[in-house]
Write an enzyme that holds these catalytic residues in place. Sequence first.
Site, short mmCIF file in Angstrom:
data_model
loop_
_atom_site.label_atom_id
_atom_site.label_comp_id
_atom_site.label_asym_id
_atom_site.label_seq_id
_atom_site.Cartn_x
_atom_site.Cartn_y
_atom_site.Cartn_z
N ASP A 94 40.80 42.90 34.66
CA ASP A 94 41.40 44.59 34.25
C ASP A 94 40.09 45.42 32.76
OD1 ASP A 94 43.22 45.21 36.11
OD2 ASP A 94 44.49 43.69 35.22
N GLU A 98 44.40 45.60 27.50
CA GLU A 98 43.55 45.64 29.45
C GLU A 98 42.25 47.00 29.45
OE1 GLU A 98 45.47 42.70 32.08
OE2 GLU A 98 46.52 44.44 31.34
N HIS A 137 51.72 39.98 39.58
CA HIS A 137 50.42 39.81 40.02
C HIS A 137 51.44 38.34 41.04
CE1 HIS A 137 47.89 42.29 38.81
NE2 HIS A 137 47.43 41.95 37.73
N ASP A 148 67.05 37.41 29.26
CA ASP A 148 68.49 37.32 29.32
C ASP A 148 68.75 35.69 30.66
OD1 ASP A 148 69.69 38.50 27.64
OD2 ASP A 148 70.63 40.35 29.02
N ARG A 199 55.05 36.71 32.50
CA ARG A 199 54.26 38.37 32.80
C ARG A 199 55.63 39.16 33.20
NH1 ARG A 199 47.98 39.26 34.06
NH2 ARG A 199 48.63 38.20 35.62
C1 3PY Z 1 42.83 40.19 33.57
O1 3PY Z 1 42.37 39.46 33.12
O2 3PY Z 1 43.06 40.95 33.63
C2 3PY Z 1 44.53 39.74 33.20
O3 3PY Z 1 45.76 40.51 32.79
C3 3PY Z 1 44.19 37.49 33.09
O4 3PY Z 1 43.54 37.67 32.52
MG MG Z 2 45.01 41.91 34.16
#
Ligand code: 3PY
Ligand code: MG
Length: 257
Positions: free
Chosen positions: A183, A157, A51, A87, A76
């Site tokens: 999510d 998620e 993000h 790398d 991430r």
């Molecule tokens: C979410 O809550 O969807 C995330 O990616 C971060 O915790």
């Molecule tokens: Mg998320």
Amino acid sequence: MQAQHPLDTRLPEMMRSGRRLRGIFNGLPAPAIVEMCAYAGFAFVIIDNEHGSADLQTTEHMLRAARGSGIIPLVRCLEHDIPRILDMGASGVQIPMVNTAADAERLVRRVRYPLPGGGGGARGSAFSSRAAGYGAFGGPAHTARSNDGIALVVMIETPEGVDNAGAIAAVPGVDAVFIGPNDLSHSMGHENRWTDAPVQQAIERALKAVAAAGNCPGILATSAADEERYAAWGARYFANVASGIITQALRQAARPA
Ligand code: 3PY
Ligand code: MG
């Protein structure tokens, strides 16, 4: 003079230790923020290339800032970015939207090098990278150091991921399983209301399944109360969010007298 190795390898062992770990997402493209998170006392920073807006060069500079200031850096990122991120010298990758054990197995192969005599993963080898000291720390020592010292964190998620949490956590090579409440809540039809009872129940089920599989359960926690509630369900790898903390502090400062 003994030069410091670019790759910080403390994370997998810390995740196995059973200790509570507290870190922070940073989506802002700024090495200074990484240093500030270190000096504030966080154990790890998750540079957010899902993000956040950092390009790869800035990401590499943030990894340097982390090594210089002592905070452990994960990134991430999306699956196809894993080879370049590793790398560059990340200590771990945290991958969103992992729904099945087969997804997790594929990610393990991306993260680990093949082992002598067979086994291991399918990561492509080069010693020209920052992670190998541009060749100064190449060869089998780099391969072993990376396989042992880099953490793979997979994110659950979706409801499918919750159903498969135990199986995902049991995949060898997965070092932690992190629940994304925002999510998860959206995918369950609750928009961003992750404190709704059905979402909290799903989170509890997932965290307990990961703990029961002997893996390290993690989750977003933006308050001490969140952290304690989730810790009671087994979580011990916690991440707050730098932009949220900064925005809240700025709002407070901007409040008219
Ligand atoms: C979410 O809550 O969807 C995330 O990616 C971060 O915790
Ligand atoms: Mg998320």
